[in-house]
Design an enzyme around this catalytic site. Structure first.
Site, short mmCIF file in Angstrom:
data_model
loop_
_atom_site.label_atom_id
_atom_site.label_comp_id
_atom_site.label_asym_id
_atom_site.label_seq_id
_atom_site.Cartn_x
_atom_site.Cartn_y
_atom_site.Cartn_z
N GLY A 180 51.06 27.67 87.39
CA GLY A 180 52.38 27.19 87.04
C GLY A 180 52.51 26.85 85.57
O GLY A 180 51.89 27.46 84.69
N GLY A 181 53.29 25.81 85.30
CA GLY A 181 53.54 25.40 83.92
C GLY A 181 52.29 24.99 83.17
O GLY A 181 52.26 25.03 81.94
N GLY A 415 53.23 55.15 58.73
CA GLY A 415 53.54 53.72 58.77
C GLY A 415 52.33 52.87 59.09
O GLY A 415 52.24 51.72 58.66
N ALA A 416 51.39 53.42 59.85
CA ALA A 416 50.19 52.66 60.20
C ALA A 416 49.36 52.35 58.96
O ALA A 416 48.73 51.28 58.87
CB ALA A 416 49.35 53.44 61.21
#
Length: 525
Positions: A180-181, A415-416
């Site tokens: 959970g949280g 771009g890499a």
């Protein structure tokens, strides 16, 4: 203590014996049966874990006698000391470290109001002292009997996690269930360690998953150590036992500064700074299409071949590691040709971006080893948001003010190439080996685009294509093209790599690069 108080203590020794009895009760835990049950699960007790984490005899515990004040559902009749969490500080390799550790034997380690307040106090002390925090997590989540006050306790932890992010190192060690949280606090910390078989992390457990989706899966399959270190990337390290896990936590702490105002600790090094790396010519094939293991390159360059890899089994097409050069800690980011040819994809971009941010937060210089053919093409990558995920890595490098050195081993395309800490985005120094190929794309692809019509109209398309590939490579991809235009500072002999990196890092040790005044940037999500 005043003289009157001392006299009373001497006259009434039962005060001392009573105090000792209370502390002994708190330190031994609820019962021998509870301890046996913990051991039967293959788990250590909370104090056995703390003994492994800290230098012998240095742990100082506070709020040992803290108890909850809740009532209802029988809680008023069950008020054990420590309230299920032990907090304090001690020494790790002689330096102060703070820790909180859940005691699963008490309320299953579940967090209630008093439990949370102890952790809040510990985190506040660590922030004030400027020292790392380690959480030894073995708890069942919020204490249901205390309702919303337990949830508010988690909120206080999360708020402190964020406030201390990039200020002091925060490490989570998962030694039991985390559901959970409760899973969000570890996710907010800098590093997450897990032990196989005993630690799990998930937002909704297997029963809920099956009820909602019909999928059947075990706790280990849903959120075990191997799942989170190889599939989700939530955790960075997985171990078979608690002792080896905590030993590596100690090792990691030895490479981190106490806080963001300090440099990481250095040490004397007997590995020669000018040691030649002649073997690199054999480890890295000159043919850009042949694979090799980048880890062996790192091993050859760094002090005594030792490095501490983060997320070793997740996004394996990029390597992120802490290591030392001439005794000084550095962070290494490197493409890995042995996995997906070293391309950048969504997980690799996220992994590298987070690591760059970590190093920048804690004044750790960055060395980037580049051998990248580009970003991974595909519909899944585009629909998954490779643009924004790749931008995270770009943002992290552009925002980093620590010393930054990039070294291009072989190919660096498109771009890499820019994203992998090119000089155009702020690398302080860029070196390249004579085998480097820096270009918009590979010669084959470029020739097919530029000379498409000529090749198609040729009487011998293959011969024409081969000639045009050779022409493109000779004009735009020769090893000195980028150096001629100032985009590479020097083309170096691979055998001198270690020496050149150490010399450059030494020169940049006192680098100062203040950022514009702002509240914070708005990085890609």
């Amino acid at each position: 203590m005043e003289l009157h108080d001392m006299t009373v203590m001497q006259e009434r020794p039962e005060f001392t014996s009573e105090m000792q009895a209370l502390y002994e009760q708190a330190r031994h835990g609820p019962s021998g049966a509870a301890t046996e049950a913990q051991h039967a699960k293959g788990k250590l007790t909370v104090r056995e874990r703390l003994d492994l984490l800290f230098d012998e005899g240095t742990f100082q515990e506070v709020e040992t006698l803290r108890r909850h004040r809740a009532s209802g559902f029988g809680l008023e009749n069950k008020r054990p000391y420590t309230d299920g969490v032990v907090i304090g500080w001690g020494k790790v390799h002689g330096r102060t470290v703070f820790a909180y550790a859940h005691d699963f034997r008490i309320f299953g380690g579940a967090l209630g109001e008093a439990h949370a307040q102890k952790i809040h106090k510990l985190m506040d002390l660590a922030e004030a002292a400027g020292a790392p925090v380690v959480g030894l997590c073995d708890g069942a989540g919020a204490r249901i009997q205390e309702g919303v006050t337990a949830l508010a306790g988690y909120g206080g932890i999360f708020q402190r996690n964020v406030r201390n992010s990039g200020v002091i190192p925060q490490i989570s060690v998962m030694l039991g269930p985390c559901a959970g949280g409760a899973a969000y606090s570890p996710a907010l910390t800098d590093f997450v360690f897990m032990v196989r078989g005993i630690a799990q992390m998930f937002i909704t457990g297997p029963d809920v998953v099956q009820a909602v989706t019909g999928e059947e899966i075990s706790q280990e399959g849903l959120g075990g150590a191997d799942t989170h270190t190889s599939i989700s990337g939530v955790a960075g390290f997985a171990y078979d036992d608690e002792a080896s896990c905590l030993e590596d936590v100690r090792h990691l702490l030895s490479m981190l500064p106490q806080n963001n105002r300090e440099l990481p600790p250095s040490e004397e090094c007997d590995d020669l700074a000018d040691r030649r790396n002649d073997v690199l010519g054999e480890l890295v094939p000159p043919d850009a299409n042949r694979s090799y293991d980048m880890r062996k390159v790192i091993e050859e360059i760094v002090d005594h071949g030792e490095f501490f890899e983060v997320h070793e089994n997740w996004a394996t097409n990029v390597v992120c590691a802490l290591t030392r050069l001439d005794g000084h800690v550095v962070g290494v980011v490197a493409n890995q040709p042995a996995a997906l040819a070293g391309v950048l994809d969504i997980p690799a971009s996220e992994k590298a971006a987070r690591f760059v941010q970590l190093c920048d937060s804690f004044n750790i210089p960055l060395v980037t080893l580049v051998d990248v053919p580009g970003f991974l093409p595909g519909v899944d990558q585009e629909h998954g948001g490779i643009i924004r995920h790749g931008a995270k890595l770009l943002y992290a490098y552009c925002n980093a003010t620590v010393p930054r050195i990039s070294l291009i081993l072989r190919k660096a395309y498109g771009g890499a190439y820019i994203v992998m800490d090119s000089q155009s985005i702020g690398a302080d120094l860029t070196y390249a080996w004579p085998t480097n190929e820096i270009a918009v794309m590979g010669a084959e692809g470029a020739a097919n685009v530029i000379f498409r019509r000529e090749i198609a109209a040729s009487d011998d398309p293959e011969a024409t294509r081969a000639a045009r590939i050779k022409e493109y490579r000779s004009q735009l991809m020769h090893p000195y093209y980028a150096a001629e235009r100032g985009l590479v500072d020097d083309v170096i002999d691979p055998a001198e790599t270690r020496m050149r990196l150490i010399e450059a890092l030494d020169m940049l040790r006192a680098k100062s690069a203040p950022l514009p005044s702002r509240k914070h940037g708005n990085q890609p999500q």
